[in-house]
Write an enzyme that holds these catalytic residues in place. Sequence first.
Site, PDB file in Angstrom:
ATOM      1  N   HIS A 193       0.784  -1.296   0.344  1.00  0.00           N
ATOM      2  CA  HIS A 193       0.335  -0.261  -0.208  1.00  0.00           C
ATOM      3  C   HIS A 193       0.297   1.716  -0.021  1.00  0.00           C
ATOM      4  CE1 HIS A 193      -3.544   2.211   0.742  1.00  0.00           C
ATOM      5  NE2 HIS A 193      -3.206   3.023   1.679  1.00  0.00           N
ATOM      6  N   HIS A 252     -10.304   2.164  -2.089  1.00  0.00           N
ATOM      7  CA  HIS A 252     -10.823   1.927  -0.135  1.00  0.00           C
ATOM      8  C   HIS A 252     -11.417   1.300  -0.769  1.00  0.00           C
ATOM      9  CE1 HIS A 252     -10.842   3.680   3.253  1.00  0.00           C
ATOM     10  NE2 HIS A 252      -9.507   3.777   3.366  1.00  0.00           N
TER      11      HIS A 252
END
Lengths: 254, 949
Positions: free
Chosen positions: B221, B284
Site C-alpha cells: 500500500h 478503498h
Amino acid sequence: MSRVRVLVLRAPGSNCDYETAFAFEQAGASTSLVHIGELVRRERNLNDFQIVAIPGGFTYGDDLGAGKILANEIRFRLGQDVPRFVESGRLVLGICNGFQALVKAGILPSPRVGQQRMSVTYNDSGRFECRWVHLRVNRDSPCLFTEGIERLYLPVAHGEGKVVAAPEVLSGMRKVLYYVDELGNRAGYPYNPNGSVDDVAGVCDDSGRVFGLMPHPERSVRGSQQPHWTQGATEGFGEGFRLFANAVKWARGL
Amino acid sequence: MYRVEVCLKKHLTDARGEGLTRDIQDLGIGKVSSIRVVDIYWLDGDLEPGDLDLVCRELLADPIIQDYWCGEALELGRGVHAVRVTYNAGVTDPVEQSIVKAVADLGIISLRAVKTGKCYVIEGALDAQSLETITRRVLVNPTVEHVVEDEITTLLDKPGYQLELRHVELLETDEGSLCRLAQEFGFSGDELTAITSYFRGENRNPTDVELETLAQTWSEHCCHKTFKGRIKLAHSEIDNLLESTIVKATRELDRAWCLSVFEDNAGVIDFDGSWAVCFKVETHNHPSAIEPYGGAATGIGGVVRDILGTGLAAKPILNTDVFCFAPPDLPYDRLPPGVLHPRSVLKGVRAGVADYGNRLGIPTANGSIRFDERYLANPLVFCGSVGIMPKQCALRGHHKSGELVVLVGGRTGRDGIHGVTFASGKLTQRSTELSYSAVQIGDPIVEKKMIDALIRARDERLFSRITDCGGGGLSSAVGEMAADTGVRVHLDKVPLKYSGLSYDEIWISEAQERMVLAVPQECFDRLLKLFACEDVEATVIGEFTDSQALELFYQGTLVCNLDMRFLHRGRPQLQLEAFWEPVVRPGEINEMPSDLGEMLLSILGSWNVCSKEWVIRQYDYEVQGTSVLKPLVGKENDGPSDAAIIKPLQDSKAGLIVANGINQRYGDIDPYWMAASAIDEALRQVVAVGGSLERVALLDNFCWGDVSEPQSLGALVRACEACRDMSLAYGTPFISGKDSLNNEVQIGGKSVSVPHTLLVSSLAVMEDVAGTVSMDFKRVGDLVYLLGRTYRELGGSEYFATLGLMAGCVPVVRPPESKKLMATLSRAMASGIVTACHDLSEGGLGVAVAEMAIAGRVGATIRLDRVPLGEGVDRDDLVLFSESNGRFLVTIALASRDKFERAMGEASFALIGRVTTLGRLIIHGLQGKKVVDRSIEELRTVWQEPLRW
C-alpha cells in the site's frame, strides 16, 4: 457613498460561504467572512454590517438536527444580538442550513418571539436530494428580497428541508416561496422535493427583512449555472442573483 | 448516568424508519408494518435536575417535531419489538463531541461524557429468528455496532497505560519463529533477512514499534513494491514496471504544463499560469467490503487529505467516485457466509460517500458504477478529488532541521490499526471478525474545519511542508517527510481520544482527519492562534533533525531508532514472474435476435447501462457554485452527462473537465485493449463535452487479483504497456496513479478474484466554458451524425453480456484515426455549430441515441445503412451494439450542414438521421426495414426503473 457591508457567518461545517459572499459582491456589496467564534468572543460586531447572511452547509455536522447547534449558539451565546440587529432595521438572510438555524433559533417566523415556533426536518423521501426546483413567489409577502420577482428556478440540496408547523403557526406565517411545477401549479414530489407543508420553500418575518429559504440562490448567480444554458436558454446572470441585488439595493438606503 | 430517548411525534412521517422498513421488505421478511427510530443519549455527569431538563428541552429534542423521555422504559405493546444499538467501544462517534460542545453553550459544565445510540421500535408479528435476521442484516453492522442488552451504567472507563518497552527476538531465534514473525508483520523472506542483518549490524534486537514501522513503510500500500519490482517475462525482464511504462511515457512527452508528476500525494498541472490544479484517485476496497458506510466515507476523507497534502496544500474543488459492485438483485441464498449483500454494500457506500462528501462541501460531480458478479465479496470503491492552489504552491515544500513537527486536526485513537497491512493482503471469510480495528468511522466536520484552517495558514505561509496522515498513520507521514533529514518524535505529546493507547498504537493508528506540518519555530504561535480561531487542534509532537535517524520517544524513553537510509532504501527489490497468453474464446456468436427493440430495452435496463440518477441526486453536485456541466442534463435534468465541467475561479472563463473510463469485461479478453479502451473513453468524454486533447492529464487506478500469480501479473504488465502506448499516441501524460493489488477473497476454501480492473480518470483544462456542449437532443429537425467507424467489435460488450455470451473481438483503439477525429471534432465544436454530442460506449449506438432522445424528451429516426462500417459488420444488431472506440454521436442545426461537413473533412462520418417530434425512436436496418420503433417514454421508464429505489 460607502458600499453595503455584508457579514457572511461561518461556523464549523459551513460550506457555501464563499459563493454567498461572491453573490453579494456581484451585487455591489463588500463582504466579510466571520466565524461565529469571533462574534462569541466579541472580536467582531454585528452592528458594523447592514446585512447578515447565514450560508448553507452542515454546521456541527447537523448533529441533533440540521442547524440546531448553531441555532443554540446564536440563542445562548449571542443572546439578543441578532434580534436587536433586526430591530434596528437591518437584513438577515438564511440559506438552507442558515434557514434551518434561523428557524431553530426562533428568529423565523418572528424574531420577537424568541423561541422556536416551527421546524425543518427530514425530507419525506428519507434521502438527501440535489435537484433544481421551480418556485413561485407569494405576491402578498412583504419580503424585500423577492420584490419584483414572480418565479424562480433554483437548486435545492438537502436531506432536512421539510417545513413543519402547527396549523395556527402556519396560518400566521409569512410564506415567501412555494414549490411548484413548470406551469406554476402545486404538484407534489418531486416538485416539492421534501414534503414541506403547504409546499413552503421560504419564509420571512413581518418586516420582510428577515428571510430564510431552503433553495440556494447563490448557486444561480451566473447564467451558465442554470441547468438549461447549453440549450441557449439563459445568458448573463442566473435567476438567484436578483435576490442579492434586491437586498443590496435596499440596504443602500440604510 | 441518564438515558434520554427522543422520538418524532406520532403524527409525523418517520422517513428513516420507512427506509428501514423498505430494506426489510427487500429481505423478504414482509411482516414488518412499521419501524420508528428513537435516538438514545446516555449522559454521564452530575447534572442538576433543572439542567437535565434544559438539555432535553433545548438541545436533544426539537419541541415542534419530537417528544422525549428520560430513563423510563418504552411501553411495548403486543407485536412491538425494541432493538437498542450503539457503536462499539473505540469507534468514534462524531455526535458525542457536538453534544459536549452544545451542552457547554447552555452554560452546563458538569457533563463528563456522552454516548449515543438508536432504538428501533419494530411493529409486526415477528418470531425470534426473523427479528434476529433483521437485526443482523439491516440494523447492526457488528464491525462497528452492537445490540445493547443491559443498561449502561458508566461511560468513564479510563484505562491507564504504563510504558513497557517490548523487544522482539530476532537475532537468536529458529526458522519457525522467523516464519511466524514474517507472517505477523507481512514481510517476505528477503525482507526479513535484510532486517535481521540490519539489526545484527546494530548489535541488538528490534523493538516492536521498529518492526511495525518497517512493516508499514514496506507494505504494498505504501511503497507499491510490485510495480517497482523486477519482473521476469518469457524473453525479457522489467526493472520497475511503473518507471519503464507509464512514468516513462510522461517523461518522454515532457509537457511544460505538468508541474509535479508521480512524486507528491497527487499529480499537479498548470491551470492558467497563475493557478495549478491537482488530481488524485484512491481505492478503498477492503474496508468498504466489511463496513461499506465507514469504508467509503473514509475513502473520501483520505483522498481529500491527499489533495490538501499536495504541494503546499490545495483546496478540494470536486470529487469523483467510481464503484464496482455485484448486481443488487443477487438472491440471498447465493450469498456466501460472511459477505454483505451487494444491495447493502451499494446503499452503504453511497451513503458514506454522500454523508462525508456533502458535509465537506465538495461537489461530487462525476462518477460511474459498474456491476459484475465477481465483485460480490470484494467491491471496488474509487474515490477521487481535484484541488486548486496558487501556482507557486504547486511543488512539495522543503523543511529545515529544527523545524517543528506539528500534528493538526482530529485526535488519535485505536482507529484503523493495521489498516495498511489489511489493505495489502487478501480478504477472508473471517475478515469481518478480525478486522474491526482496521475500519473507521470518519468525522467530516473535523476535516472541513481543518481544510478551512490549512488554506488560511497556507496563504500566510505558516508551514514549509505538509503531508496527510493516511495509511500507516504517523509512521508513514512523519517517516516519509523526514526521509532525507531525520526526526525526533515524542509520542506522549500526541493528543488522544481516550487514554490507554500504547506507544506503538499511537505511532501506527490510522485515525482520520489528521495532517502533519513542518512549521518554522517563528511561525508556530501565529499558526496556533489561527487554528484555535477555526476550532482545530494543532500540537507540536517533535522536531526535524539532520541525524538521518527516526527517533521515537515515549515519556523520555527511546522506543525506536532506525536509520532513515535503511528504512527508505533498505528494502530488497521484489522478484516476480509474469507471463500472459490470451484465454481462447470461441468465435461463434449468436443468431440475430428477432426483435431489436426488445433487445435495446434489455440493454437499457441492464445494471451497467441503466440510469444512476438515484445515486447522483444524493450527492451535492452544486456546492461551491462552480458547476457548468452537471452530471444530470437535458430537458428534465435526468440525462447522463459524459463528463463534468466546473469553472473553479470566479474571475476566469477557464474550466476543468473531469471524466473517466472503465470496462473490466474487455480485460477478460485482453487487458491491453481494456486499458487502451479505458483511455480512449476517458478522452472521448472530454472531447464530447467541448474539450480538446491540448491539455489532458490522466490518472491510473489498477485493482488487480493476486499478482503473485504469473498470469495475473502478466495481465498487469500488458495493461501498463497499453497505458504507455496510448499516453504517447494521444499526447496525454499520466500524472499520478494508485494500485490496489491482491483483490482476492477466500470463500469456502476457494479463491475468488475480482476481474482485473483499470480505472482511467481524465482531467482537462478548457480555455472557455462557453464552448460546453451537453448530450441531450435539443431541437426537432436537428441532423444526427455518427462520427468514427463501427467495427465488428462486440467482445466484452454489454450486448453479449446481456445474452450471456463471451465471444468475439474486443474493441481495439486506433490512435491515429481516433486522435485525428477528436481534434477535428474539437475544432468543429469550438466554432459553436454542434448542438449536442454523446460518446458511444456500453451498448454502442443503440444506447447512445436512446439516451440522447430520453434526455431531450424528443424522438429520433436513424438509418443503420448510412453508418460507416468496418469489415464484416453485416447485421443490424452488430451495427447497433458494437462498442468500437473512437465514436461520437452529434447533432447540428440543418442550416449548419455544409459548414459542419466541411469542418469534418476527411474523417469517417455520416449523416444517419434526424431529431423528430414523434416522441419515438425509429431505427431503420441495413436493408432499409424498420427494426426498432419504440416510444421515448417506454425507453425512459425501462432505463430509469432498475435503480430508482
